[in-house]
Motif scaffolding. Structure first.
Motif, mmCIF file in Angstrom:
data_model
loop_
_atom_site.group_PDB
_atom_site.id
_atom_site.type_symbol
_atom_site.label_atom_id
_atom_site.label_comp_id
_atom_site.label_asym_id
_atom_site.label_seq_id
_atom_site.Cartn_x
_atom_site.Cartn_y
_atom_site.Cartn_z
ATOM 1 N N ALA A 17 -0.925 25.774 -1.361
ATOM 2 C CA ALA A 17 -0.362 24.611 -2.044
ATOM 3 C C ALA A 17 0.477 23.774 -1.094
ATOM 4 C CB ALA A 17 0.489 25.063 -3.233
ATOM 5 N N ALA A 18 1.321 24.409 -0.290
ATOM 6 C CA ALA A 18 2.183 23.684 0.638
ATOM 7 C C ALA A 18 1.360 22.943 1.684
ATOM 8 C CB ALA A 18 3.157 24.648 1.313
ATOM 9 N N LEU A 19 0.303 23.570 2.182
ATOM 10 C CA LEU A 19 -0.551 22.916 3.179
ATOM 11 C C LEU A 19 -1.261 21.701 2.579
ATOM 12 C CD1 LEU A 19 -2.149 25.999 4.993
ATOM 13 C CD2 LEU A 19 -0.441 24.423 5.915
ATOM 14 N N LEU A 20 -1.835 21.871 1.382
ATOM 15 C CA LEU A 20 -2.552 20.764 0.755
ATOM 16 C C LEU A 20 -1.616 19.601 0.441
ATOM 17 C CD1 LEU A 20 -4.908 22.691 -1.705
ATOM 18 C CD2 LEU A 20 -5.585 21.422 0.332
ATOM 19 N N VAL A 21 -0.463 19.908 -0.123
ATOM 20 C CA VAL A 21 0.493 18.858 -0.468
ATOM 21 C C VAL A 21 1.042 18.195 0.797
ATOM 22 C CG1 VAL A 21 2.749 18.396 -1.489
ATOM 23 C CG2 VAL A 21 1.127 19.866 -2.677
ATOM 24 N N GLY A 22 1.362 18.996 1.810
ATOM 25 C CA GLY A 22 1.898 18.444 3.048
ATOM 26 C C GLY A 22 0.926 17.502 3.721
ATOM 27 N N ILE A 23 -0.345 17.895 3.805
ATOM 28 C CA ILE A 23 -1.353 17.039 4.440
ATOM 29 C C ILE A 23 -1.578 15.764 3.629
ATOM 30 C CG2 ILE A 23 -3.806 16.903 5.030
ATOM 31 C CD1 ILE A 23 -3.652 19.904 5.708
ATOM 32 N N THR A 24 -1.655 15.905 2.301
ATOM 33 C CA THR A 24 -1.849 14.737 1.441
ATOM 34 C C THR A 24 -0.701 13.753 1.574
ATOM 35 O OG1 THR A 24 -3.057 16.108 -0.159
ATOM 36 C CG2 THR A 24 -2.232 13.988 -0.939
ATOM 37 N N PHE A 25 0.517 14.265 1.537
ATOM 38 C CA PHE A 25 1.687 13.399 1.643
ATOM 39 C C PHE A 25 1.786 12.750 3.018
ATOM 40 C CE2 PHE A 25 4.969 13.816 -1.833
ATOM 41 C CZ PHE A 25 4.052 14.197 -2.790
ATOM 42 N N ALA A 26 1.420 13.482 4.062
ATOM 43 C CA ALA A 26 1.488 12.920 5.407
ATOM 44 C C ALA A 26 0.545 11.738 5.560
ATOM 45 C CB ALA A 26 1.167 13.998 6.437
ATOM 46 N N MET A 27 -0.664 11.864 5.028
ATOM 47 C CA MET A 27 -1.642 10.776 5.122
ATOM 48 C C MET A 27 -1.192 9.554 4.327
ATOM 49 S SD MET A 27 -5.184 12.969 4.860
ATOM 50 C CE MET A 27 -6.208 11.517 5.027
ATOM 51 N N LEU A 28 -0.722 9.776 3.116
ATOM 52 C CA LEU A 28 -0.224 8.658 2.310
ATOM 53 C C LEU A 28 1.057 8.080 2.892
ATOM 54 C CD1 LEU A 28 -0.799 9.952 -1.335
ATOM 55 C CD2 LEU A 28 -1.885 7.974 -0.271
ATOM 56 N N GLY A 29 1.896 8.956 3.442
ATOM 57 C CA GLY A 29 3.179 8.510 3.983
ATOM 58 C C GLY A 29 3.043 7.515 5.111
ATOM 59 N N VAL A 30 1.968 7.609 5.889
ATOM 60 C CA VAL A 30 1.744 6.650 6.974
ATOM 61 C C VAL A 30 1.622 5.237 6.407
ATOM 62 C CG1 VAL A 30 0.104 5.923 8.755
ATOM 63 C CG2 VAL A 30 0.709 8.334 8.529
ATOM 64 N N HIS A 31 0.886 5.091 5.311
ATOM 65 C CA HIS A 31 0.755 3.774 4.681
ATOM 66 C C HIS A 31 2.076 3.337 4.056
ATOM 67 C CE1 HIS A 31 -3.621 3.220 5.046
ATOM 68 N NE2 HIS A 31 -3.706 4.528 4.885
ATOM 69 N N VAL A 32 2.796 4.278 3.468
ATOM 70 C CA VAL A 32 4.083 3.952 2.839
ATOM 71 C C VAL A 32 5.084 3.456 3.888
ATOM 72 C CG1 VAL A 32 6.069 4.936 1.641
ATOM 73 C CG2 VAL A 32 3.763 5.525 0.905
ATOM 74 N N VAL A 33 5.157 4.149 5.018
ATOM 75 C CA VAL A 33 6.077 3.751 6.085
ATOM 76 C C VAL A 33 5.678 2.398 6.660
ATOM 77 C CG1 VAL A 33 6.866 4.329 8.418
ATOM 78 C CG2 VAL A 33 6.753 6.107 6.667
ATOM 79 N N GLN A 34 4.373 2.182 6.865
ATOM 80 C CA GLN A 34 3.901 0.927 7.431
ATOM 81 C C GLN A 34 4.219 -0.251 6.519
ATOM 82 O OE1 GLN A 34 2.555 0.382 10.520
ATOM 83 N NE2 GLN A 34 2.862 -1.744 9.906
ATOM 84 N N ARG A 35 4.157 -0.034 5.209
ATOM 85 C CA ARG A 35 4.429 -1.099 4.245
ATOM 86 C C ARG A 35 5.912 -1.215 3.900
ATOM 87 N NH1 ARG A 35 -0.134 -2.709 0.858
ATOM 88 N NH2 ARG A 35 -2.050 -1.809 1.679
ATOM 89 N N ARG A 36 6.741 -0.404 4.566
ATOM 90 C CA ARG A 36 8.186 -0.396 4.318
ATOM 91 C C ARG A 36 8.488 -0.132 2.834
ATOM 92 N NH1 ARG A 36 7.242 -4.241 8.235
ATOM 93 N NH2 ARG A 36 8.474 -4.002 10.151
ATOM 94 N N MET A 37 7.825 0.902 2.295
ATOM 95 C CA MET A 37 8.003 1.291 0.900
ATOM 96 C C MET A 37 8.622 2.685 0.813
ATOM 97 S SD MET A 37 4.261 0.036 -0.445
ATOM 98 C CE MET A 37 4.414 0.876 -2.021
ATOM 99 N N ALA A 38 9.555 2.985 1.716
ATOM 100 C CA ALA A 38 10.102 4.340 1.806
ATOM 101 C C ALA A 38 10.760 4.803 0.507
ATOM 102 C CB ALA A 38 11.116 4.414 2.953
ATOM 103 N N PHE A 39 11.183 3.866 -0.325
ATOM 104 C CA PHE A 39 11.860 4.210 -1.574
ATOM 105 C C PHE A 39 10.889 4.602 -2.676
ATOM 106 C CE2 PHE A 39 14.851 2.593 -5.089
ATOM 107 C CZ PHE A 39 15.565 3.777 -5.098
ATOM 108 N N ILE A 40 9.583 4.305 -2.483
ATOM 109 C CA ILE A 40 8.617 4.464 -3.571
ATOM 110 C C ILE A 40 8.432 5.922 -3.977
ATOM 111 C CG2 ILE A 40 6.647 4.566 -1.990
ATOM 112 C CD1 ILE A 40 6.710 3.006 -5.536
ATOM 113 N N GLY A 41 8.425 6.839 -3.005
ATOM 114 C CA GLY A 41 8.243 8.247 -3.338
ATOM 115 C C GLY A 41 9.359 8.766 -4.210
ATOM 116 N N ASP A 42 10.578 8.416 -3.851
ATOM 117 C CA ASP A 42 11.734 8.829 -4.633
ATOM 118 C C ASP A 42 11.670 8.240 -6.038
ATOM 119 O OD1 ASP A 42 14.152 10.294 -4.738
ATOM 120 O OD2 ASP A 42 15.302 8.441 -4.531
#
Length: 297
Positions: free
Chosen positions: A19-44
């Motif tokens: 579970a940790a591996l799947l969630v970590g990889i999924t979040f890392a891939m999505l997080g790249v787009h979130v960081v690029q779009r300056r949407m760091a607050f969206i996850g919270d």
């Protein structure tokens, strides 16, 4: 080797690792787009706004995961709708929807007799992941991966230059809604592992760390996924050894990785020859957008 292998002889630790591996990889891939779009607050925001869905599902005896997913999707749609015409900035829309939904969740929560069933969703319980949870997490990870691969160029272009994307026929608003929908799906799985409070850290920290290692988004996704996987294993081992919260240990492992990579890359840049830092204006303009974007034209 025995110290590394021994914890994973137990079924609950094996489930937690997957579970940790799947969630970590999924979040890392999505997080790249979130960081690029300056949407760091969206996850919270999405994590906290699942609260009313969790409470409603608890009150009616429904699946907490489905309740949280419904609330996250509603939040994503509201944020996308409020910010689609640029009359309201995206961070403002996130703040308004986030606080409103969270307040609704607190109001509903105050009407319940016991908070016990909701505590593990607030703080995470990766050690309690069941086989059915793993199937759900795996399905979400597969959906996110397929969509990111199929729409990589479109998402990247609208992140770097949405105006140019509109000119060549791409719909920036549609890509934003697509990304928000994927985030809503992923956040529910993240709540199961690290909880509402720490979900945003798992989304942002590996992606922010990968940004120090490459300027290209595909490489950032790869580096972020590798870092998230290593930190997931390290966090689980640490939590098992000292008997502490695995979700917090995983996030702290990501934070340590960020600090180390930041320090190493900063030192590397400091001691590089000064001439290598001089870039011509024409070269800078050519490098403003990744190579993949030119293929969208």
């Amino acid at each position: 080797m025995d110290w590394l292998i021994e914890p994973f002889r137990y079924a609950f630790m094996q489930h937690a690792l997957v579970a940790a591996l799947l969630v970590g990889i999924t979040f890392a891939m999505l997080g790249v787009h979130v960081v690029q779009r300056r949407m760091a607050f969206i996850g919270d925001a999405l994590a906290h706004t699942t609260l009313p869905g969790l409470v409603v599902a608890h009150l009616f005896g429904l699946s907490l995961s489905l309740g949280g997913l419904a609330a996250a999707l509603v939040t994503a749609l509201l944020i996308g709708w409020a910010s689609r015409r640029q009359t309201i900035k995206e961070d403002t829309a996130i703040g308004v929807v986030f606080t409103g939904m969270f307040a609704l969740g607190v109001l509903l929560m105050s009407r319940t007799r016991s908070y016990r069933d909701l505590t593990h969703m607030l703080f995470g319980n990766v050690l309690g992941v069941t086989t059915s949870d793993l199937w759900f997490i795996s399905g979400v990870a597969l959906v996110v991966f397929i969509v990111l691969v199929l729409f990589h160029k479109e998402l990247e272009l609208t992140a770097f230059d949405p105006t140019h994307g509109e000119v060549i026929g791409l719909h920036a608003d549609l890509m934003r809604f697509l990304l928000l929908g994927l985030l809503a799906l992923a956040v529910v799985t993240g709540i199961q592992t690290v909880g509402v409070i720490l979900t945003n850290a798992l989304l942002i920290t590996p992606a922010a760390t990968a940004a120090f290692l490459s300027d290209r988004m595909p490489w950032r996704m790869l580096f972020g996924a590798v870092l998230a996987s290593i930190c997931s294993v390290a966090g689980l081992l640490f939590s098992y050894a000292v008997e502490t919260s695995p979700g917090a240990a995983i996030v702290l492992s990501c934070t340590v990785a960020f600090i180390v990579v930041f320090a190493v890359t900063s030192a590397f840049r400091k001691f590089r020859p000064a001439a290598s830092d001089l870039v011509q204006v024409d070269e800078l303009n050519d490098a403003a957008l990744p190579e993949e974007i030119s293929q969208c034209n």
